[in-house]
Design an enzyme around this catalytic site. Sequence first.
Site, PDB file in Angstrom:
ATOM      1  N   THR A 129      10.587  -9.683   0.016  1.00 35.77           N
ATOM      2  CA  THR A 129       9.246  -9.348   0.527  1.00 35.77           C
ATOM      3  C   THR A 129       8.135  -9.754  -0.447  1.00 35.77           C
ATOM      4  O   THR A 129       8.300  -9.673  -1.660  1.00 35.77           O
ATOM      5  CB  THR A 129       9.179  -7.827   0.803  1.00 35.77           C
ATOM      6  OG1 THR A 129      10.242  -7.485   1.679  1.00 35.77           O
ATOM      7  CG2 THR A 129       7.858  -7.425   1.428  1.00 35.77           C
ATOM      8  N   GLU A 130       7.008 -10.174   0.129  1.00 36.08           N
ATOM      9  CA  GLU A 130       5.823 -10.533  -0.659  1.00 36.08           C
ATOM     10  C   GLU A 130       4.604  -9.849  -0.039  1.00 36.08           C
ATOM     11  O   GLU A 130       4.677  -9.385   1.102  1.00 36.08           O
ATOM     12  CB  GLU A 130       5.628 -12.057  -0.625  1.00 36.08           C
ATOM     13  CG  GLU A 130       6.797 -12.797  -1.238  1.00 36.08           C
ATOM     14  CD  GLU A 130       6.582 -14.293  -1.327  1.00 36.08           C
ATOM     15  OE1 GLU A 130       5.501 -14.775  -0.902  1.00 36.08           O
ATOM     16  OE2 GLU A 130       7.489 -14.969  -1.828  1.00 36.08           O
ATOM     17  N   PRO A 131       3.485  -9.856  -0.764  1.00 40.94           N
ATOM     18  CA  PRO A 131       2.298  -9.193  -0.201  1.00 40.94           C
ATOM     19  C   PRO A 131       1.949  -9.723   1.197  1.00 40.94           C
ATOM     20  O   PRO A 131       1.536  -8.962   2.058  1.00 40.94           O
ATOM     21  CB  PRO A 131       1.202  -9.528  -1.215  1.00 40.94           C
ATOM     22  CG  PRO A 131       1.928  -9.748  -2.506  1.00 40.94           C
ATOM     23  CD  PRO A 131       3.264 -10.321  -2.143  1.00 40.94           C
ATOM     24  N   ALA A 133       4.162 -11.653   3.079  1.00 44.11           N
ATOM     25  CA  ALA A 133       5.378 -11.973   3.849  1.00 44.11           C
ATOM     26  C   ALA A 133       6.269 -10.734   3.888  1.00 44.11           C
ATOM     27  O   ALA A 133       7.028 -10.480   2.958  1.00 44.11           O
ATOM     28  CB  ALA A 133       6.113 -13.147   3.207  1.00 44.11           C
ATOM     29  N   SER A 135       7.550  -8.557   7.441  1.00 46.62           N
ATOM     30  CA  SER A 135       8.420  -8.818   8.593  1.00 46.62           C
ATOM     31  C   SER A 135       8.586 -10.318   8.802  1.00 46.62           C
ATOM     32  O   SER A 135       9.627 -10.774   9.255  1.00 46.62           O
ATOM     33  CB  SER A 135       7.821  -8.192   9.851  1.00 46.62           C
ATOM     34  OG  SER A 135       7.682  -6.805   9.672  1.00 46.62           O
ATOM     35  N   GLN A 283      18.902  29.898  22.904  1.00 46.80           N
ATOM     36  CA  GLN A 283      19.009  28.598  23.572  1.00 46.80           C
ATOM     37  C   GLN A 283      17.766  27.740  23.406  1.00 46.80           C
ATOM     38  O   GLN A 283      17.842  26.519  23.241  1.00 46.80           O
ATOM     39  CB  GLN A 283      19.272  28.846  25.065  1.00 46.80           C
ATOM     40  CG  GLN A 283      19.737  27.638  25.810  1.00 46.80           C
ATOM     41  CD  GLN A 283      19.585  27.804  27.309  1.00 46.80           C
ATOM     42  OE1 GLN A 283      18.526  28.205  27.797  1.00 46.80           O
ATOM     43  NE2 GLN A 283      20.649  27.498  28.029  1.00 46.80           N
ATOM     44  N   GLN A 342      11.226  22.160  11.336  1.00 47.25           N
ATOM     45  CA  GLN A 342      10.838  23.169  12.331  1.00 47.25           C
ATOM     46  C   GLN A 342      11.891  24.269  12.407  1.00 47.25           C
ATOM     47  O   GLN A 342      11.575  25.446  12.503  1.00 47.25           O
ATOM     48  CB  GLN A 342      10.677  22.472  13.701  1.00 47.25           C
ATOM     49  CG  GLN A 342      10.038  23.318  14.764  1.00 47.25           C
ATOM     50  CD  GLN A 342       8.539  23.504  14.530  1.00 47.25           C
ATOM     51  OE1 GLN A 342       7.944  22.859  13.667  1.00 47.25           O
ATOM     52  NE2 GLN A 342       7.952  24.415  15.273  1.00 47.25           N
ATOM     53  N   GLU A 369      14.543  -3.177   5.515  1.00 44.61           N
ATOM     54  CA  GLU A 369      15.581  -3.992   6.188  1.00 44.61           C
ATOM     55  C   GLU A 369      15.205  -4.291   7.634  1.00 44.61           C
ATOM     56  O   GLU A 369      16.078  -4.403   8.496  1.00 44.61           O
ATOM     57  CB  GLU A 369      16.949  -3.293   6.152  1.00 44.61           C
ATOM     58  CG  GLU A 369      17.887  -3.744   5.051  1.00 44.61           C
ATOM     59  CD  GLU A 369      17.983  -5.246   4.882  1.00 44.61           C
ATOM     60  OE1 GLU A 369      17.274  -5.750   3.985  1.00 44.61           O
ATOM     61  OE2 GLU A 369      18.725  -5.913   5.602  1.00 44.61           O
ATOM     62  N   GLY A 370      13.909  -4.424   7.894  1.00 43.44           N
ATOM     63  CA  GLY A 370      13.435  -4.714   9.255  1.00 43.44           C
ATOM     64  C   GLY A 370      12.934  -3.452   9.924  1.00 43.44           C
ATOM     65  O   GLY A 370      13.696  -2.493  10.096  1.00 43.44           O
TER      66      GLY A 370
HETATM   67  C1  LIG Z   1      10.402   1.821  -0.451  1.00 45.91           C
HETATM   68  C2  LIG Z   1      10.583   0.390  -0.044  1.00 45.91           C
HETATM   69  C3  LIG Z   1      11.629  -0.369  -0.561  1.00 45.91           C
HETATM   70  C4  LIG Z   1      11.774  -1.711  -0.224  1.00 45.91           C
HETATM   71  N1  LIG Z   1      12.768  -2.455  -0.799  1.00 45.91           N
HETATM   72  C5  LIG Z   1      12.773  -3.802  -0.605  1.00 45.91           C
HETATM   73  C6  LIG Z   1      13.661  -4.643  -1.362  1.00 45.91           C
HETATM   74  O1  LIG Z   1      14.469  -4.165  -2.163  1.00 45.91           O
HETATM   75  N2  LIG Z   1      13.607  -5.986  -1.181  1.00 45.91           N
HETATM   76  C7  LIG Z   1      12.722  -6.566  -0.316  1.00 45.91           C
HETATM   77  O2  LIG Z   1      12.707  -7.780  -0.210  1.00 45.91           O
HETATM   78  N3  LIG Z   1      11.870  -5.794   0.436  1.00 45.91           N
HETATM   79  C8  LIG Z   1      11.875  -4.440   0.291  1.00 45.91           C
HETATM   80  N4  LIG Z   1      10.999  -3.652   1.008  1.00 45.91           N
HETATM   81  C9  LIG Z   1      10.089  -4.292   1.941  1.00 45.91           C
HETATM   82  C10 LIG Z   1      10.381  -3.974   3.384  1.00 45.91           C
HETATM   83  O3  LIG Z   1      11.524  -4.646   3.822  1.00 45.91           O
HETATM   84  C11 LIG Z   1       9.113  -4.332   4.176  1.00 45.91           C
HETATM   85  O4  LIG Z   1       8.153  -3.335   3.865  1.00 45.91           O
HETATM   86  C12 LIG Z   1       9.329  -4.388   5.662  1.00 45.91           C
HETATM   87  O5  LIG Z   1      10.139  -5.490   5.990  1.00 45.91           O
HETATM   88  C13 LIG Z   1       8.022  -4.490   6.441  1.00 45.91           C
HETATM   89  O6  LIG Z   1       7.180  -5.465   5.905  1.00 45.91           O
HETATM   90  P1  LIG Z   1       5.661  -5.073   5.566  1.00 45.91           P
HETATM   91  O7  LIG Z   1       5.667  -3.864   4.736  1.00 45.91           O
HETATM   92  O8  LIG Z   1       4.987  -6.281   5.044  1.00 45.91           O
HETATM   93  O9  LIG Z   1       5.015  -4.679   6.961  1.00 45.91           O
HETATM   94  P2  LIG Z   1       4.462  -5.662   8.084  1.00 45.91           P
HETATM   95  O10 LIG Z   1       5.433  -6.742   8.370  1.00 45.91           O
HETATM   96  O11 LIG Z   1       3.067  -6.029   7.782  1.00 45.91           O
HETATM   97  O12 LIG Z   1       4.457  -4.661   9.311  1.00 45.91           O
HETATM   98  C14 LIG Z   1       3.464  -3.641   9.508  1.00 45.91           C
HETATM   99  C15 LIG Z   1       3.656  -3.067  10.913  1.00 45.91           C
HETATM  100  O13 LIG Z   1       3.476  -4.109  11.880  1.00 45.91           O
HETATM  101  C16 LIG Z   1       4.626  -4.236  12.704  1.00 45.91           C
HETATM  102  N5  LIG Z   1       4.851  -5.668  12.969  1.00 45.91           N
HETATM  103  C17 LIG Z   1       5.155  -6.632  12.066  1.00 45.91           C
HETATM  104  N6  LIG Z   1       5.305  -7.815  12.684  1.00 45.91           N
HETATM  105  C18 LIG Z   1       5.067  -7.608  13.987  1.00 45.91           C
HETATM  106  C19 LIG Z   1       5.073  -8.445  15.139  1.00 45.91           C
HETATM  107  N7  LIG Z   1       5.368  -9.744  15.068  1.00 45.91           N
HETATM  108  N8  LIG Z   1       4.790  -7.892  16.324  1.00 45.91           N
HETATM  109  C20 LIG Z   1       4.509  -6.586  16.424  1.00 45.91           C
HETATM  110  N9  LIG Z   1       4.499  -5.735  15.388  1.00 45.91           N
HETATM  111  C21 LIG Z   1       4.779  -6.238  14.184  1.00 45.91           C
HETATM  112  C22 LIG Z   1       5.749  -3.631  11.887  1.00 45.91           C
HETATM  113  O14 LIG Z   1       6.781  -3.147  12.721  1.00 45.91           O
HETATM  114  C23 LIG Z   1       5.044  -2.504  11.162  1.00 45.91           C
HETATM  115  O15 LIG Z   1       4.949  -1.379  11.981  1.00 45.91           O
HETATM  116  C24 LIG Z   1      10.869  -2.300   0.702  1.00 45.91           C
HETATM  117  C25 LIG Z   1       9.833  -1.536   1.237  1.00 45.91           C
HETATM  118  C26 LIG Z   1       9.675  -0.220   0.867  1.00 45.91           C
HETATM  119  C27 LIG Z   1       8.511   0.564   1.438  1.00 45.91           C
END
Ligand SMILES: Cc1cc2nc3c(=O)[nH]c(=O)nc-3n(C[C@H](O)[C@H](O)[C@H](O)COP(=O)(O)OP(=O)(O)OC[C@H]3O[C@@H](n4cnc5c(N)ncnc54)[C@H](O)[C@@H]3O)c2cc1C
Length: 555
Positions: A129-131, A133, A135, A283, A342, A369-370
């Site tokens: 992951t990058e700032p 990049a 999803s 219940q 709760q 992980e997605g």
């Molecule tokens: C505690 C923590 C540990 C992590 N560990 C790792 C690690 O070890 N290695 C690593 O590489 N990464 C790691 N990550 C990164 C993590 O995999 C990403 O945060 C995640 O994949 C989402 O990317 P993003 O944060 O840039 O969110 P974004 O991709 O910007 O997504 C933001 C929101 O937009 C939605 N979205 C995104 N794309 C679309 C689309 N095309 N259509 C509709 N909705 C969309 C998403 O579902 C989400 O709700 C970690 C993150 C956290 C918070």
Amino acid sequence: MAIGLDREMLDMTLESITEFAHRNLPDGLLVELDERDEFPADVVRKMCSEELGIQLLFIAEEFNGMGGGTFDVYRVCERMAAIDLGVATAVLATFLGSDPITVGGSPDQQKCWMTRIADEGLLMAYGATEPEAGSDLGALKTTAEPVVENGSVVGYVLNGKKQWISNGGVADLYSILALAPGGPSWFVVERGAPGFSHGKPENKHGIRLSNTAPLYLDDVRVDPDRLLGGAEGLGLAQAQAVFGYTRLMVAAFGLGGGWAAVDRALPYSAERIQAGGPLSEKQGYTLKLIVPHVVRLEAARSYIEETAERIDAGEGTLNTEGAIAKYLASEAGNAAAEAAIQALGGYGYTHEYMVEKIKRDVRITTIYEGTSEIMEMTIARDRWQSHIKTRGDHYHEQARALEVLHARRPDVGAGTAALAHHALAEVMERCREGRLTRNQHVLFRLGELIAHAECAASLARRAARAADGALPPKTDRRFDAAGLAVLGRVFAREAAMKVASDGLRWVLGAEDGGMPATGAATLEAALGLPAIHAAQAGLLNDMERCADMLYGRAG
Ligand SMILES: Cc1cc2nc3c(=O)[nH]c(=O)nc-3n(C[C@H](O)[C@H](O)[C@H](O)COP(=O)(O)OP(=O)(O)OC[C@H]3O[C@@H](n4cnc5c(N)ncnc54)[C@H](O)[C@@H]3O)c2cc1C
């Protein structure tokens, strides 16, 4: 040949983990570390030393590991998550970080690095992951510039920034995805390489016992043998190749976190007296706060187990199945932990009783992980292809198989799961006819419906296999065959109702001018609503049975 550990060895491993946690990570310490936002480096290092040797599980025997299979990894991840999801994440980061080596590394690279991870207990981090990049990993900006001397590549220079990297500040070894001229490629980078540094750990909502930090690559020079697989441009395919497996790990985290919360709510509610009796006998409490969550967690477990068995049997990477398992298990784990707060009332809202920590921790499983939304898209796109290729018959065919199962085992929910599948096929067909999946929301909602229908089928099959005495030896044994049948019936009813009512809602909702009344009526008939409604009969009784099982009451 059986893959992985035998049952005795797996049981011993699980017991050692639990015993290690009792000694090294008691609840009081977990609460303190969470409050102090502290990564317990010594404990995690001990887990990867001779004392526990947890990293050996996922390393092949030829590299001095134990050669665990996917099923083993699922069981261990679930157990770890039930202890602490932050610590589990630290361990997972080594699993994940070494995946590009296992999948894409040359024999020499595998031997070198995997043997070192086994013998030295190296901690790894997975730097994708990058700032900009997340999803969309295709938007990757970190570069790998070849250094060419006398016409041959003698190294690479890496530049860029990675974000949210688990173990980022504490790992010994990093796999880094970078854009080489030939495309995205994985490189192995060691801690302390000149120009390689990390930022401050993030102050996170949950999994505060894990270290998450940004990485900075500033002219980091690596030798050419650090390019995994020895060829550029294989990085995204190598990452894809293990998604089925890695998503199962996070699915197991959702399962472990969710059950950890339920396992605290159960004894609490058996002892807490309100209005003249224990909460466990009310219940309105059990059928809202406990039972539905247990049912969903076990539906997800069935799917995890089936997928793990199939991966171990060599059926391929099963990325879509991994996505379904992760989606259902992480959402179920979150909902279960929220309900557990709760269920404990005011106590649930305090740190001491742990469920609020579990809730904060398990929240990550729908993100890393997605994300859940990316899972919905992955699931829907893949199964949409199956729908088109079979001219709409894909889920009808699955339904027919469930009907056969129902004829043999009428008590496991297979008949109702079949109704869910027929309805799903009809919803997808209406979407095709109206070209409704041009609406991203409709496509994503289909992903949700598909996941529910497929998990209902999976739980019905698991219950039937239990009744046949044919579950895999390493299966979780919390419920017996009769118990699984009850869970199967409850979840199948939920899935069928969801597919039919949500399906109807989004198909009708996507029509701009409104569907002609006849169209709506035809759709309602095609969905088999009366049969799905009729199948709800007996739901409360089954939920009561489930509560009786959970509280050890004679049903
Ligand atoms: C505690 C923590 C540990 C992590 N560990 C790792 C690690 O070890 N290695 C690593 O590489 N990464 C790691 N990550 C990164 C993590 O995999 C990403 O945060 C995640 O994949 C989402 O990317 P993003 O944060 O840039 O969110 P974004 O991709 O910007 O997504 C933001 C929101 O937009 C939605 N979205 C995104 N794309 C679309 C689309 N095309 N259509 C509709 N909705 C969309 C998403 O579902 C989400 O709700 C970690 C993150 C956290 C918070």
